[in-house]
Design a protein around this motif. Sequence first.
Motif, short mmCIF file in Angstrom:
data_model
loop_
_atom_site.label_atom_id
_atom_site.label_comp_id
_atom_site.label_asym_id
_atom_site.label_seq_id
_atom_site.Cartn_x
_atom_site.Cartn_y
_atom_site.Cartn_z
N TYR A 175 6.50 5.39 36.69
CA TYR A 175 7.82 6.02 36.77
C TYR A 175 7.73 7.50 36.40
O TYR A 175 7.00 7.87 35.47
N SER A 177 10.24 10.87 35.43
CA SER A 177 11.52 11.52 35.21
C SER A 177 11.35 12.97 35.66
O SER A 177 10.28 13.54 35.55
N ARG A 179 11.46 15.93 34.86
CA ARG A 179 11.05 17.03 34.00
C ARG A 179 9.62 17.46 34.26
O ARG A 179 9.18 18.52 33.82
N ALA A 484 18.34 4.44 31.62
CA ALA A 484 18.77 5.10 32.86
C ALA A 484 18.94 4.11 34.00
O ALA A 484 19.75 4.32 34.89
N ASN A 509 13.26 7.19 21.98
CA ASN A 509 14.44 6.68 22.67
C ASN A 509 14.30 5.17 22.87
O ASN A 509 13.28 4.58 22.49
N GLU A 566 1.15 16.98 29.15
CA GLU A 566 1.26 15.87 30.11
C GLU A 566 0.01 15.78 31.00
O GLU A 566 -0.52 14.68 31.19
N THR A 667 20.59 10.31 29.32
CA THR A 667 20.68 9.32 28.25
C THR A 667 20.66 9.97 26.86
O THR A 667 20.72 9.27 25.86
N ASN A 741 26.00 1.25 32.23
CA ASN A 741 24.94 0.70 33.09
C ASN A 741 24.89 -0.82 32.99
O ASN A 741 24.40 -1.50 33.89
N1 LIG Z 1 25.18 4.37 35.54
C1 LIG Z 1 24.48 5.46 35.82
N2 LIG Z 1 23.15 5.47 35.61
C2 LIG Z 1 22.44 6.56 35.91
C3 LIG Z 1 23.06 7.71 36.48
C4 LIG Z 1 24.47 7.67 36.69
O1 LIG Z 1 25.10 8.65 37.17
N3 LIG Z 1 25.14 6.53 36.35
N4 LIG Z 1 22.29 8.78 36.82
C5 LIG Z 1 20.90 8.54 37.17
C6 LIG Z 1 20.17 9.82 37.27
S1 LIG Z 1 20.80 10.97 38.36
C7 LIG Z 1 19.05 10.09 36.59
S2 LIG Z 1 18.20 11.55 36.93
C8 LIG Z 1 18.52 9.13 35.59
C9 LIG Z 1 17.89 9.84 34.37
O2 LIG Z 1 16.87 9.10 33.93
P1 LIG Z 1 15.66 9.65 33.04
O3 LIG Z 1 15.11 10.89 33.60
O4 LIG Z 1 14.73 8.49 32.91
O5 LIG Z 1 16.34 9.88 31.63
P2 LIG Z 1 16.62 11.11 30.66
O6 LIG Z 1 17.80 10.72 29.87
O7 LIG Z 1 16.73 12.37 31.43
O8 LIG Z 1 15.33 11.11 29.71
C10 LIG Z 1 15.42 11.51 28.37
C11 LIG Z 1 14.10 11.38 27.64
O9 LIG Z 1 13.12 12.22 28.24
C12 LIG Z 1 12.13 12.55 27.28
N5 LIG Z 1 11.74 13.93 27.51
C13 LIG Z 1 12.50 15.03 27.36
N6 LIG Z 1 11.77 16.12 27.66
C14 LIG Z 1 10.55 15.70 28.03
C15 LIG Z 1 9.36 16.35 28.47
O10 LIG Z 1 9.28 17.57 28.60
N7 LIG Z 1 8.30 15.53 28.78
C16 LIG Z 1 8.35 14.18 28.65
N8 LIG Z 1 7.29 13.46 28.99
N9 LIG Z 1 9.45 13.56 28.22
C17 LIG Z 1 10.52 14.30 27.93
C18 LIG Z 1 12.72 12.37 25.92
O11 LIG Z 1 11.92 11.43 25.20
C19 LIG Z 1 14.13 11.85 26.20
O12 LIG Z 1 14.45 10.77 25.34
O13 LIG Z 1 19.58 8.27 35.14
C20 LIG Z 1 20.18 7.57 36.22
N10 LIG Z 1 21.09 6.56 35.69
#
Ligand SMILES: Nc1nc2c(c(=O)[nH]1)N[C@H]1C(S)=C(S)[C@@H](COP(=O)(O)OP(=O)(O)OC[C@H]3O[C@@H](n4cnc5c(=O)[nH]c(N)nc54)[C@H](O)[C@@H]3O)O[C@H]1N2
Length: 769
Positions: A175, A177, A179, A484, A509, A566, A667, A741
């Motif tokens: 997976y 994300s 970033r 997420a 997290n 990373e 999140t 969710n």
């Molecule tokens: N119900 C519902 N669910 C959704 C959505 C919605 O609108 N409704 N939206 C969706 C969307 S658009 C998305 S993009 C996803 C988001 O899903 P994800 O991208 O999986 O979640 P984030 O909350 O952005 O991740 C936060 C975590 O990223 C880590 N992190 C932060 N910075 C860095 C870094 O530089 N490097 C690394 N390796 N880790 C880091 C930290 O540990 C932090 O706890 O959620 C989805 N889920």
Amino acid sequence: MTDEELRGQGSPGSPARGCGPGMPGEPSQQDYTHPSAGWGAARSVGQVLMRSREPIAGARAMLRMNQERNGFDCPGCAWPDDPNGLHLDLCENGIKHVTWEMTGKRADPAFFAAHTVTELSGWSDFDLENAGRLTEPMRYDATSDHYVPVSWDEAFALAGRHVQALDSPNQAAFYTSGRLSNEATFLYQLWARELGTNNLPDCSNMCHEASGRALQASIGTGKGTVTITDWEQADSIWVMGVNAASNAPRMLTALSDAYKRGCGIVHINPLIEVASRRTIVPHEFVAMGTFRSTPTGTMDIQPRIGGDLALMRGVAKVVLEKDAVDHEFLNRYATGLDDYRAVCAATSWDEITASSGVDEDTIRRLADVYIASERTIISWCLGVTQQEHAVDTIREITNLLLLRGNIGKPGAGPSPIRGHSNVQGNRTCGIDHRPKPEFLDRLAAACGINPPREHGLDTVGVLKAMTEGSVRVFVGMGGNFAMAAPDTSYTFAALRKCALTVQVSTKLNRSHLVHGTDALILPCIGRTETDIQASGPQVITVEDSMSMVHASRGRRRPAAPSLLSEPAIIAGLARASLPSSGTPWQAYVENYDRIRDTMGQVLDGFEDVNRLARQPHGFRLRQPARERVFLTPSGLAELSSAPLPSVDLSGGLLMLGTMRSHDQWNTTIYSDNDRYRGLRNLRTVIFMNRDDMGRLGLSEFDHVDITSVAKDGSERSVYGYRAVGYDIPAGNAAGYMPEMNILCPAGDYSEQSGQPLMKHLRVRVTPAP
Ligand SMILES: Nc1nc2c(c(=O)[nH]1)N[C@H]1C(S)=C(S)[C@@H](COP(=O)(O)OP(=O)(O)OC[C@H]3O[C@@H](n4cnc5c(=O)[nH]c(N)nc54)[C@H](O)[C@@H]3O)O[C@H]1N2
Ligand SMILES: Nc1nc2c(c(=O)[nH]1)N[C@H]1C(S)=C(S)[C@@H](COP(=O)(O)OP(=O)(O)OC[C@H]3O[C@@H](n4cnc5c(=O)[nH]c(N)nc54)[C@H](O)[C@@H]3O)O[C@H]1N2
Ligand SMILES: [Mo]
């Protein structure tokens, strides 16, 4: 409290607290009457800086953000920098996001020794991240129920043993994300494909998958065509399904500039969001001092949730009726017009108004705005993409643009607003569970590997495979997959069935607590921090929403000496799981220029990336559709002719969209407030039309239980939410992710994109007992 009770999965009537800090004080709501950004934002930033215990360093880091040449890319969102000299366009949420990473607090081995995983599971998501930055690699120890320190070599070896023990590489999933840097992305997909799998689910699968598919089909390339300069030249800008003031705050600057030069700005959203009102442009300190604000909207259209396709169809119908089309463009560059014309003629106004929830007069007024504009940009985000018919809708948006030649000319075109700061770059650099054969051919030639050709699993597919036991190793490169992903209980159970879960993260997290039999937390350096390897300090590259690729370099000392980058973590995992690999993993990590050299052999436009990305504003990746070169099967822009979706809300169900509050980043939750929606001290809320509330006998802040009804008839409930009246069309409702969710059925995803229907939940609201 258990984690279930926090989010409202306790029992009927028991109050839910939500993922935020659980702020003391009664919840309240007052319509927000101030301009967006401005002093409210400044105050909120001050609070976050204080809380992170880094007020001075935080302020200093801000001045390094998004600066040409020497700064780091703001990890807040994917909105581009202004190339015309305004290098420092700070926004409240970018600042919050950066200081959250720079906290002085640490979740170090002593922290993990003090708390069992079971205990941490009862903490709110806010409290987990608030424990601070992760410092050491940790391994889950089942006998003590603690995470215990492990050396990097042991951690890599453990992961390597698990991967090598799989019957097939397709039993692993990787997976991403959004970033992740381009360089880390490239190594990550190389690792997966050298192992032999395309199981590369990513946050795009929940975000803009539909945009990529639709644009690919319509114009031959799955990205927007406009640049920030086009935003400065449009006569009409449409903002569909975006909460811009919270989620792309720097767009406010573009909107207020547009307003000042007389551009029409149409907001299409079931909710009236504050971005459609007025803003104090964040960097205009004089305006801040004098409280001078600029309007950022000239027209509001409030469709029903999922009504955008019908709305666009109605506008197109009028444009065709009035023959206000660009014949020259259509003759030369497009195909499918006859079918589309027939479909528009055959779609009745009754169908259009029922499906869109917008009356004919209003649609005709919108069509007049469109026809009066020589250059129109249509932008959109999750309100449009997280829908069942999202691909059809985005193709319809494109149809409408094509009708008047609004593509490949200054000031016009489709402009998806991407989410994570490098989510677009991730796709460009190979994170794709359906890779194109040409990409794989070039990867094979450049890297000497034999990548698998069959498609891999996306997010929804991986959840199912983990549930069935056919994916046993899950690697999360950033993000917070457990929270997420849709259907929280199902997702948790799926992750818990894995033999190994690996999370590469900056902060603690819930994805660390919802783990496989073996589990690793691998802490990495963040965007703001220096990345020093054998050849010296490294730069990474990212791509913004408008295809600009540029270098980013962090300046701060990493949060702990033991953190790895990373790319270094990926290389370590790859070497341990591919002992006879011929890939020069070590050499890549020593000098990221070498990764970019290989990327240049595989990716169009990256040939000279080492030089180009280091230019002051980086470089633009070529977008052929911008030059009216359409890489579709016909070689032309292809108009689509989809039927309109029917509306099914039998049994008094409401259509609910999940969304973000102002004080959260996906999140990551900063507080229980949502300033622009005037809400304080509450995240477990359902925003409802006041007539719907009356019908159910509900007053403001009454407790309600909410049950979603899936396509297969199965039901999921949350308890003890509060109902709040809001300006939203009857029959529609909204509330916050990630709490809600729980209500998103994993089996309910779009047939067109595979995206979970996160903005399209059919729910029953009942007064709590
Ligand atoms: N119900 C519902 N669910 C959704 C959505 C919605 O609108 N409704 N939206 C969706 C969307 S658009 C998305 S993009 C996803 C988001 O899903 P994800 O991208 O999986 O979640 P984030 O909350 O952005 O991740 C936060 C975590 O990223 C880590 N992190 C932060 N910075 C860095 C870094 O530089 N490097 C690394 N390796 N880790 C880091 C930290 O540990 C932090 O706890 O959620 C989805 N889920
Ligand atoms: N501060 C901050 N910035 C962020 C993020 C964050 O969490 N916090 N997340 C980032 C990420 S990963 C992403 S993908 C983006 C998300 O940016 P947004 O897309 O703005 O995210 P949401 O909060 O889900 O808001 C969706 C909007 O769509 C509207 N909407 C709901 N249903 C419909 C519909 O049927 N039609 C229309 N036209 N509108 C509808 C909602 O009212 C809401 O205004 O933001 C990015 N930027
Ligand atoms: Mo996203």
